[in-house]
Design an enzyme around this catalytic site. Sequence first.
Site, short mmCIF file in Angstrom:
data_model
loop_
_atom_site.label_atom_id
_atom_site.label_comp_id
_atom_site.label_asym_id
_atom_site.label_seq_id
_atom_site.Cartn_x
_atom_site.Cartn_y
_atom_site.Cartn_z
N GLY A 109 30.98 40.56 13.31
CA GLY A 109 32.39 40.75 13.03
C GLY A 109 33.30 40.19 14.09
N TYR A 110 32.71 39.66 15.18
CA TYR A 110 33.46 39.00 16.24
C TYR A 110 32.97 37.56 16.36
CZ TYR A 110 35.26 43.53 17.77
OH TYR A 110 35.91 44.74 17.81
N SER A 165 22.61 45.70 14.53
CA SER A 165 23.98 45.18 14.54
C SER A 165 24.89 45.92 13.57
CB SER A 165 23.99 43.69 14.22
OG SER A 165 23.38 42.95 15.26
N CYS A 220 23.96 35.57 18.39
CA CYS A 220 24.98 36.43 17.80
C CYS A 220 25.85 37.07 18.89
CB CYS A 220 24.32 37.46 16.89
SG CYS A 220 25.46 38.18 15.68
N LEU A 221 25.78 38.38 19.08
CA LEU A 221 26.50 39.02 20.17
C LEU A 221 26.19 38.35 21.49
CD1 LEU A 221 28.26 41.62 21.03
CD2 LEU A 221 26.03 42.60 21.63
N GLY A 230 29.18 45.48 17.32
CA GLY A 230 30.50 45.74 17.87
C GLY A 230 31.09 44.66 18.74
N HIS A 267 21.42 33.89 13.03
CA HIS A 267 20.12 34.46 13.36
C HIS A 267 19.01 33.48 13.00
CE1 HIS A 267 20.98 38.67 14.52
NE2 HIS A 267 22.11 38.44 13.87
N GLN A 284 28.42 35.48 22.18
CA GLN A 284 29.76 35.92 22.55
C GLN A 284 29.80 36.41 24.00
OE1 GLN A 284 30.52 38.92 19.55
NE2 GLN A 284 29.78 37.53 17.96
N GLU A 332 15.91 33.62 13.60
CA GLU A 332 14.65 34.25 13.21
C GLU A 332 14.55 34.46 11.71
OE1 GLU A 332 17.55 37.56 13.59
OE2 GLU A 332 17.12 35.72 14.70
#
Length: 356
Positions: free
Chosen positions: A289-290, A45, A245-246, A220, A326, A249, A328
């Site tokens: 960051g998003y 990440s 996480c991502l 990103g 996260h 999103q 984990e």
Amino acid sequence: MPGAYVALEGGHVVEARGRAPGTACGELVFTTAYTGYEESLTDPSYEEQILTFSYPLIGNYGVREERFESDRVHPRAVVSRELTEDVAEWLEAEGVPAVDHLDTRDLVGGIREQGAMKCGIAVGENATPEDALAELERCPGMSDHHDIGEQVSVSETEIHLGDGDEDGKTVALVDCGAKGSIIDSLVERGADVHVLPHDVTADEVEAIEADVLFISNGPGDPANFEAAQELVETFAGELPLAGICLGQQIIARALGGTTEKMDFGHRGVNQPVRDLESGQVVMTTQNHGYTVADPGDLEVTQINVNDDTPEGLENDELDVLTRQYHPEANPGPNDTLGFFDDVLSLAPRKRLVVAD
């Protein structure tokens, strides 16, 4: 010692001590974690970013490969108040520029006030401030890295067999930059995990006959992972969906939601999260960051205590379960490891049938 210069967006240049030579550019971010530097440095990440450690001494317990989250260091460069020889030598061997002996408190304060910013770094015997500024000038924004998935994803399917019996679940994990400990957490619970390229097709997922479609973490802007979003749109309601996480999103975007860039993101191992139903607060590890701005068809079930951003999304009807943090916990607290049990309990042992 070689010269070292850090050029910040806006043109200000900071002089430092060079610890690993080279030039680099990227988005300058910081982590508040005071342990787990090996895990952070190998977290996919952090691809295309320059990582600043707010804790002053990095490397005080050496470097051990068994703690790595991937097979390489992902930040484009590393900034610290002080790096030990072990870490500096590791970064040099990896070809990752590194600097220390600068005021990271001031640097982190600037990021908090101005937001994550572009940065250029130059380290070497003949390095100059102009070299760092040249790196800054060529630095793209994070949303411009349309091929970032290719940099962090497997190119071919990898299969990790579960530690359980033959009745274990099969997980189709779309690798957008997955940490190794996410895969380990599923395998330890008996799941067979098929790690798939970020641009895997729906037909390839269907062929696995998976019980759960899992979208991983990664670097990103989630808008750059169009193939993964299309998978979620295809299988929503037909196959249980999970994401970290991502992954949260991407799933939110696929189900009618929107995402936005944060000022400086959440990166550390002490982010407090409150469950809205129970009121319980747990400590979490985060690196993003998003964030989700509008959850669309999903319900917000957990929020960040500091800024109320969504940390957990669910939809019982569609069998969707996601987390922004996260679970984990590598590195970090173990408060939320039960997420993986919840994911595997989303569906009984069944095989995928996609509606025509």
